[in-house]
Design an enzyme around this catalytic site. Structure first.
Site, mmCIF file in Angstrom:
data_model
loop_
_atom_site.group_PDB
_atom_site.id
_atom_site.type_symbol
_atom_site.label_atom_id
_atom_site.label_comp_id
_atom_site.label_asym_id
_atom_site.label_seq_id
_atom_site.Cartn_x
_atom_site.Cartn_y
_atom_site.Cartn_z
ATOM 1 N N ASP A 1 35.853 -41.866 -8.972
ATOM 2 C CA ASP A 1 35.244 -41.824 -7.884
ATOM 3 C C ASP A 1 34.045 -42.819 -7.709
ATOM 4 O O ASP A 1 32.948 -42.561 -8.270
ATOM 5 C CB ASP A 1 34.890 -40.509 -7.321
ATOM 6 C CG ASP A 1 33.835 -40.517 -6.113
ATOM 7 O OD1 ASP A 1 34.171 -41.160 -5.070
ATOM 8 O OD2 ASP A 1 33.054 -39.736 -5.773
ATOM 9 N N ASP B 1 34.077 -47.546 -0.456
ATOM 10 C CA ASP B 1 34.250 -46.357 -1.345
ATOM 11 C C ASP B 1 35.767 -46.291 -1.802
ATOM 12 O O ASP B 1 36.756 -46.259 -0.786
ATOM 13 C CB ASP B 1 33.820 -45.133 -0.949
ATOM 14 C CG ASP B 1 34.049 -43.968 -1.686
ATOM 15 O OD1 ASP B 1 34.382 -44.119 -2.879
ATOM 16 O OD2 ASP B 1 33.996 -42.692 -1.142
#
Length: 435
Positions: A102, A306
């Site tokens: 992540d 992201d």
């Protein structure tokens, strides 16, 4: 049928060169047979619906009361946990397990024994007492001070550094420790890394992984801890969903985009978020056909980028203008109120017509990074008997972040993060052919 963006498992291949550490990872779909969460009975419709449902865990930053620390801010605007997994080896002897990769958060953590509250995972839970290299971290140490004071790290009733993190999909709390992590199997010498030993972990971590490997800009992330060994650089390249090929995630020298690539462009980033680990870039406008909708020039760092976010979330008034230009260009009657997520959908019986009529769309980031997106796979997403625009209105949560540039928009781009130069570079690529 539309191709979809790859939400992937990361399989490591690691090598060390005279110029430092080089980590080369293959990207494979999280629902592929290689995944610990693979379900052979899931249909194409099931998988696309599940992507939509997982993305609904997207959370605004909230305040969470805890009994071990002061109030905790929930991590990650736009985070959709469980999309990318990485195979890691932790401890001595090494335990092989899977964790979510992540770039929207910084902490590395795995579930640990004794575990008071754990969610299901498909590999054994890590037991630090069986690792000869595991060390506790004092709550008075410099490492514990990496947590923003009053939010994530502290002593509680123990002399060991404790933490609590929250995500859109769940929370984890436990002890900060240090142990050996390797990414290439038992022959890799590995690196001593700080990580969270999660004793209480709850939520919808649907990948059945053991935890998270943070790739954010904060000091506790994998990128920051490996630091000079990888030149503070990593990149990824995502292939379309259900592709028979793999994409790439790289750390180190090989992560750099070749500057001989004629279409490479860069934009500066600043850091922000609860742990100052999010990558924030500045969206200046979006061109649809020959008309441009511009953002406020005063809002620096108005966009989070992201690998965990999915869609392109836009401030509602900006979205309304972009949507109107797209609808005008397509000229096909849309299906209204078709989804609890998507706002602009069409019947899939028109899919070829809509793809052909879809206007040229260019996203403009500060510094001249102009990204030309394709309707398939960047902008249209199949959902049941519909195809929907992967751009969605989202109210400002008070953070000043008005846009969320998710991974659907990044398919078939090599995206390079240079933490020392504080810039993100993009180059269109056929990610299945990237070496």
């Amino acid at each position: 049928m539309l191709a979809l963006p790859l939400f992937s498992i990361l399989l490591f291949s690691l090598s060390t060169s005279i110029n430092g550490l080089s980590i080369d990872l293959d990207l494979v779909h999280r629902d592929s047979p290689l995944s610990p969460s693979y379900n052979s009975s899931s249909s194409f419709t099931d998988l696309t619906r599940n992507v939509r449902l997982r993305s609904l865990t997207r959370s605004k930053r909230l305040i969470l009361q805890t009994d071990i620390l002061q109030p905790v801010i929930i991590q990650g605007q736009g985070i959709t946990l469980g999309e990318y997994l990485v195979k890691i080896h932790i401890g001595s002897p090494p335990l092989e397990t899977w964790a979510i990769a992540d770039s929207g958060s910084d902490l590395i953590w795995v579930q640990c024994l004794p575990c008071h509250t754990c969610y299901p995972q498909n590999s054994p839970i890590f037991n630090p007492s069986t690792s000869s290299t595991y060390k506790i971290v004092s709550c008075h140490s410099k490492a514990c001070a990496f947590f923003p004071k009053g939010y994530y790290g502290g002593c509680g009733n123990s002399k060991q550094c404790r933490y609590q993190y929250g995500y859109g999909a769940g929370t984890t709390s436990g002890d900060l420790g240090r142990d050996m992590f390797s990414f290439g199997g038992n022959d890799d010498k590995g690196s001593l890394l700080l990580f969270g030993c999660g004793r209480d972990n709850t939520g919808v971590f649907s990948s059945k992984s053991s935890g998270i490997v943070g790739l954010g800009a904060g000091p506790l992330s994998l990128v920051s801890q490996l630091g000079s060994e990888i030149g503070y650089i990593f990149s990824y390249c995502l292939v379309p969903y259900f592709s028979n090929y793999t994409g790439k995630l790289k750390l180190g020298k090989e992560a750099k985009i070749s500057r001989s690539h004629r279409a490479v462009s860069s934009t500066p980033f600043i850091t922000g978020g609860a742990t100052n680990s999010n990558y924030l870039i500045t969206l200046e406008g979006v061109t649809v056909g020959n008309k441009t909708v511009k953002t406020s020039p005063k809002r620096e760092g108005n966009t989070i980028i992201d690998s965990g976010g999915t869609w392109f979330f836009m401030e509602p008034r900006f979205y309304t203008k972009v949507e109107a230009l797209i609808k005008e260009s397509i000229g096909v009657e849309e299906v209204k109120n078709a989804s609890d997520l998507f706002k602009l959908c069409y019947s899939n019986k028109h899919d070829e017509s809509i793809i052909n009529k879809f206007p040229d769309l260019v996203v403009h980031f500060k510094g001249g990074a102009d990204l030309h997106l394709k309707s398939d796979p960047n902008l249209l997403f199949p959902q049941d008997d519909l195809i929907c625009l992967a751009i969605i209105p989202q109210e400002d949560d008070g953070s000043g972040i008005l846009f969320d540039y998710g991974n659907v928009l990044q398919v078939n781009f090599q995206v390079e993060y240079d933490l020392e130069a504080k810039k993100i570079s993009f180059a269109p690529a056929t990610c299945s052919k990237l070496n």
